[in-house]
Enzyme design. Structure first.
Site, PDB file in Angstrom:
ATOM      1  N   ASN A   7      15.377  57.598   4.183  1.00  0.00           N
ATOM      2  CA  ASN A   7      14.256  57.336   3.468  1.00  0.00           C
ATOM      3  C   ASN A   7      14.784  57.422   1.769  1.00  0.00           C
ATOM      4  OD1 ASN A   7      12.207  57.614   1.682  1.00  0.00           O
ATOM      5  ND2 ASN A   7      11.227  59.074   3.081  1.00  0.00           N
ATOM      6  N   ARG A  90      13.157  53.386   5.211  1.00  0.00           N
ATOM      7  CA  ARG A  90      11.881  53.074   4.548  1.00  0.00           C
ATOM      8  C   ARG A  90      12.339  52.346   3.429  1.00  0.00           C
ATOM      9  NH1 ARG A  90      10.365  56.676  -0.381  1.00  0.00           N
ATOM     10  NH2 ARG A  90       8.347  55.537  -1.148  1.00  0.00           N
ATOM     11  N   HIS A 179       3.725  54.181  -1.032  1.00  0.00           N
ATOM     12  CA  HIS A 179       3.726  55.220  -0.262  1.00  0.00           C
ATOM     13  C   HIS A 179       2.908  55.276   1.133  1.00  0.00           C
ATOM     14  CE1 HIS A 179       4.202  57.263  -4.434  1.00  0.00           C
ATOM     15  NE2 HIS A 179       5.459  57.025  -3.693  1.00  0.00           N
ATOM     16  N   HIS A 205      -0.343  61.659  -3.181  1.00  0.00           N
ATOM     17  CA  HIS A 205       1.040  61.926  -3.003  1.00  0.00           C
ATOM     18  C   HIS A 205       1.788  62.094  -4.341  1.00  0.00           C
ATOM     19  CE1 HIS A 205       4.702  60.752  -0.942  1.00  0.00           C
ATOM     20  NE2 HIS A 205       5.303  60.426  -2.397  1.00  0.00           N
ATOM     21  N   LEU A 206       2.204  63.113  -4.647  1.00  0.00           N
ATOM     22  CA  LEU A 206       2.838  63.757  -5.763  1.00  0.00           C
ATOM     23  C   LEU A 206       4.250  63.880  -5.756  1.00  0.00           C
ATOM     24  CD1 LEU A 206      -0.122  65.827  -7.438  1.00  0.00           C
ATOM     25  CD2 LEU A 206       0.235  63.449  -7.808  1.00  0.00           C
ATOM     26  N   ASN A 208       8.603  62.083  -6.833  1.00  0.00           N
ATOM     27  CA  ASN A 208       8.888  61.504  -8.304  1.00  0.00           C
ATOM     28  C   ASN A 208       8.030  60.151  -8.605  1.00  0.00           C
ATOM     29  OD1 ASN A 208      11.179  62.727  -9.092  1.00  0.00           O
ATOM     30  ND2 ASN A 208      12.142  62.267  -7.309  1.00  0.00           N
ATOM     31  N   ARG A 238       7.771  56.933 -14.582  1.00  0.00           N
ATOM     32  CA  ARG A 238       7.043  55.929 -14.946  1.00  0.00           C
ATOM     33  C   ARG A 238       5.623  56.140 -15.464  1.00  0.00           C
ATOM     34  NH1 ARG A 238       7.423  54.436  -8.607  1.00  0.00           N
ATOM     35  NH2 ARG A 238       8.602  56.153  -8.475  1.00  0.00           N
ATOM     36  N   ASP A 279      11.607  66.649 -13.995  1.00  0.00           N
ATOM     37  CA  ASP A 279      11.354  67.423 -12.833  1.00  0.00           C
ATOM     38  C   ASP A 279      10.351  68.624 -13.048  1.00  0.00           C
ATOM     39  OD1 ASP A 279      11.799  69.633 -10.919  1.00  0.00           O
ATOM     40  OD2 ASP A 279      13.278  68.657 -10.055  1.00  0.00           O
ATOM     41  N   ARG A 281       9.394  71.070 -11.945  1.00  0.00           N
ATOM     42  CA  ARG A 281       9.899  72.638 -11.899  1.00  0.00           C
ATOM     43  C   ARG A 281      10.359  73.065 -13.550  1.00  0.00           C
ATOM     44  NH1 ARG A 281      13.077  71.760  -6.662  1.00  0.00           N
ATOM     45  NH2 ARG A 281      13.087  69.704  -7.445  1.00  0.00           N
ATOM     46  N   GLY A 327       6.554  66.323  -2.863  1.00  0.00           N
ATOM     47  CA  GLY A 327       7.148  67.524  -3.680  1.00  0.00           C
ATOM     48  C   GLY A 327       6.173  68.399  -4.637  1.00  0.00           C
ATOM     49  N   GLU A 330       2.614  69.391  -2.688  1.00  0.00           N
ATOM     50  CA  GLU A 330       2.899  70.453  -1.507  1.00  0.00           C
ATOM     51  C   GLU A 330       3.371  71.824  -2.461  1.00  0.00           C
ATOM     52  OE1 GLU A 330       5.694  69.190   1.584  1.00  0.00           O
ATOM     53  OE2 GLU A 330       4.654  67.140   1.292  1.00  0.00           O
ATOM     54  N   GLU A 381       7.231  61.425   6.319  1.00  0.00           N
ATOM     55  CA  GLU A 381       7.624  59.940   6.310  1.00  0.00           C
ATOM     56  C   GLU A 381       8.642  59.486   7.410  1.00  0.00           C
ATOM     57  OE1 GLU A 381       8.155  60.052   2.282  1.00  0.00           O
ATOM     58  OE2 GLU A 381       6.939  58.217   1.860  1.00  0.00           O
TER      59      GLU A 381
HETATM   60  P1  ADP Z   1      10.358  61.536  -3.978  1.00  0.00           P
HETATM   61  O1  ADP Z   1       9.346  60.630  -4.600  1.00  0.00           O
HETATM   62  O2  ADP Z   1      11.703  61.212  -4.517  1.00  0.00           O
HETATM   63  O3  ADP Z   1      10.323  61.545  -2.446  1.00  0.00           O
HETATM   64  P2  ADP Z   1       9.631  64.366  -3.856  1.00  0.00           P
HETATM   65  O4  ADP Z   1       8.325  64.135  -2.857  1.00  0.00           O
HETATM   66  O5  ADP Z   1      10.789  64.902  -3.113  1.00  0.00           O
HETATM   67  O6  ADP Z   1       9.890  62.986  -4.305  1.00  0.00           O
HETATM   68  O7  ADP Z   1       9.191  65.187  -4.929  1.00  0.00           O
HETATM   69  C1  ADP Z   1      10.182  65.661  -5.858  1.00  0.00           C
HETATM   70  C2  ADP Z   1       9.407  66.360  -7.113  1.00  0.00           C
HETATM   71  O8  ADP Z   1       8.696  67.610  -6.540  1.00  0.00           O
HETATM   72  C3  ADP Z   1      10.640  66.976  -7.985  1.00  0.00           C
HETATM   73  O9  ADP Z   1      10.749  65.933  -9.078  1.00  0.00           O
HETATM   74  C4  ADP Z   1       9.878  68.112  -8.647  1.00  0.00           C
HETATM   75  O10 ADP Z   1       9.118  67.764  -9.850  1.00  0.00           O
HETATM   76  C5  ADP Z   1       8.808  68.335  -7.547  1.00  0.00           C
HETATM   77  N1  ADP Z   1       8.853  69.713  -6.887  1.00  0.00           N
HETATM   78  C6  ADP Z   1       9.846  69.979  -5.961  1.00  0.00           C
HETATM   79  N2  ADP Z   1       9.567  71.213  -5.646  1.00  0.00           N
HETATM   80  C7  ADP Z   1       8.594  71.868  -6.599  1.00  0.00           C
HETATM   81  C8  ADP Z   1       8.170  73.361  -6.948  1.00  0.00           C
HETATM   82  N3  ADP Z   1       8.402  74.220  -6.197  1.00  0.00           N
HETATM   83  N4  ADP Z   1       7.223  73.202  -7.909  1.00  0.00           N
HETATM   84  C9  ADP Z   1       6.937  72.219  -8.729  1.00  0.00           C
HETATM   85  N5  ADP Z   1       7.176  70.847  -8.488  1.00  0.00           N
HETATM   86  C10 ADP Z   1       8.430  70.794  -7.365  1.00  0.00           C
END
Ligand code: ADP
Length: 394
Positions: A7, A90, A179, A205-206, A208, A238, A279, A281, A327, A330, A381
């Site tokens: 993926n 994917r 997605h 779905h949140l 990147n 984006r 990111d 975080r 990411g 969750e 996924e």
């Molecule tokens: P992708 O779209 O690449 O599949 P993910 O679903 O893995 O992305 O999400 C990645 C994003 O999740 C990271 O950019 C980060 O901002 C966020 N993320 C991951 N862990 C945490 C956390 N503990 N707290 C806040 N945001 C987080």
């Protein structure tokens, strides 16, 4: 049967090796922050857990790293690449040609390539993943599952743009939706968990990339991304929704080239453009120290999601549950709290204590009196793709 799922996201590769049909996970992992000197590589089996930081320049280097972990004489899970029966990839944009899981051939690869201008952050990375996998796993059957597929049920009134009709009919200009594998997986989980016969759900779905879908009775009814995965919510890099006049103004008056604007809207906007960080975080940590740009960016992000919740509740004439996934969805209790704040008119009431609990399984984070359920559902996924590939082979 061993099925490897690859993926590839805009800056990540997630992978899982599953034994099907039992869906036993043999190993899983990811490479995040591809393109940076501090890419995070993780790998997990029943016996081993490794997380390391490396420089990983591109998706090609990422896939090589994954293959060497799978084949490692001590920590690996396969003896030879022949042990992989099939690979499921994917791919983000399948246009209107592909609404089902598909065996990869030259024609499919050409189509993915031709659709690259519509998903510039993804389709090239997805295609590179396929080409690399064909080279490395040359005895495995390779399949593709498109993100656009789940949204084939969006009605014309929602997917056609109000531009001359021939552009829709003859040139395929319409909203496709993305997605899809994730929205499908989490909405099915929600229906099962809530034991709903008829359902009105909003799946958020949140990651990147960020998107939101109205799902009525298991079918996608409307979705925030459109022709390409760029519309809708504020994302990592984006912009999401933007008045198209800004593009003309930037080109005609400010002297940007069209390529500059494309690059700016896809790779330098969103949370990165607003704060300097993409990111969440980092943004949350800066906001907690009082960084005003980060505080406003978080508020903008949540505000946009709220607007879509209102719109999608209206088009479904009701709402049973909202689902947070991926990411950010969750893991970020702060983002969920900002989204659900002051939504009592919609009967959405968050339980702050439940919201702060962490868990890797499905959980309900609304108060007892909240008519609308608020669910956190880890997306998978990879499992969804493995099921679809297995069903096709079987
Ligand atoms: P992708 O779209 O690449 O599949 P993910 O679903 O893995 O992305 O999400 C990645 C994003 O999740 C990271 O950019 C980060 O901002 C966020 N993320 C991951 N862990 C945490 C956390 N503990 N707290 C806040 N945001 C987080």
């Amino acid at each position: 049967m061993n099925i490897l799922i690859i993926n590839s996201g805009s800056s990540s590769i997630k992978y899982q090796l599953l034994e099907m049909p039992s869906a036993k996970i043999i190993c899983l992992g990811s490479i995040e922050r591809i393109g940076s000197k501090e890419a995070i590589s993780s790998y997990k089996t029943d016996h081993v857990k490794i997380e390391k930081i490396y420089e990983i320049k591109d998706h090609k280097a990422g896939l090589k790293r994954i293959t060497s972990l799978l084949l490692d004489s001590e920590k690996g899970v396969i003896k030879s690449t022949d042990d992989i029966d099939a690979i499921g990839h994917r791919v983000v944009h399948g246009g209107s040609s592909y609404t089902k899981t598909t065996l990869i051939n030259e024609e499919v690869k050409n189509k993915i390539k031709n659709l690259s201008p519509l998903a510039p952050l993804h389709n090239p990375a997805n295609l590179e993943g396929i080409l690399m996998a064909e080279e490395i796993f040359n005895t495995s059957k390779q399949f593709v599952v498109f993100d656009t597929a789940f949204h084939g049920t969006i009605p014309v009134k929602a997917k056609q743009y109000a531009i001359p009709g021939e552009l829709y009919k003859e040139k395929g200009i319409q909203a496709y939706g993305f997605h899809g594998t994730s929205h499908k997986y989490v909405s099915e989980k929600a229906i099962e968990y809530l034991k709903l016969k008829k359902s009105k759900l909003i799946s958020i779905h949140l990651g990147n990339g960020c998107s939101i879908t109205a799902i009525k009775d298991g079918k996608s009814l409307d979705h925030s991304m459109g022709f390409a995965p760029s519309n809708g919510l504020v994302m990592g890099t984006r912009s999401g929704d933007i008045d198209h006049s800004i593009i003309f103004y930037m080109v005609d008056t400010l002297g940007y080239s069209i390529d500059d604007v494309k690059e700016l809207l896809n790779k330098k906007s969103g949370m990165l453009g607003l704060t300097g960080y993409n990111d969440l975080r980092d943004i949350e940590s800066e906001a907690s120290k009082g960084n005003n740009e980060c505080i406003i960016a978080l508020e903008m992000n949540a505000y946009r999601i709220k607007k879509y919740i209102g719109a999608y509740t209206a088009i479904m004439n009701g709402l049973d549950a909202i689902i947070f996934t991926a990411g950010i969805g969750e893991n970020s209790s702060l983002m969920r709290q900002l989204v659900c704040k002051d939504m009592s008119y919609f009967n959405i009431h968050l339980d702050d204590a439940k919201n702060d609990l962490r868990s890797s399984t499905i959980r309900e984070i609304n108060t007892e009196n909240s008519k609308v359920k608020i669910l956190v559902i880890p997306t998978n996924e990879e499992l969804e793709i493995a099921k679809q590939v297995y069903n096709l082979i079987a």
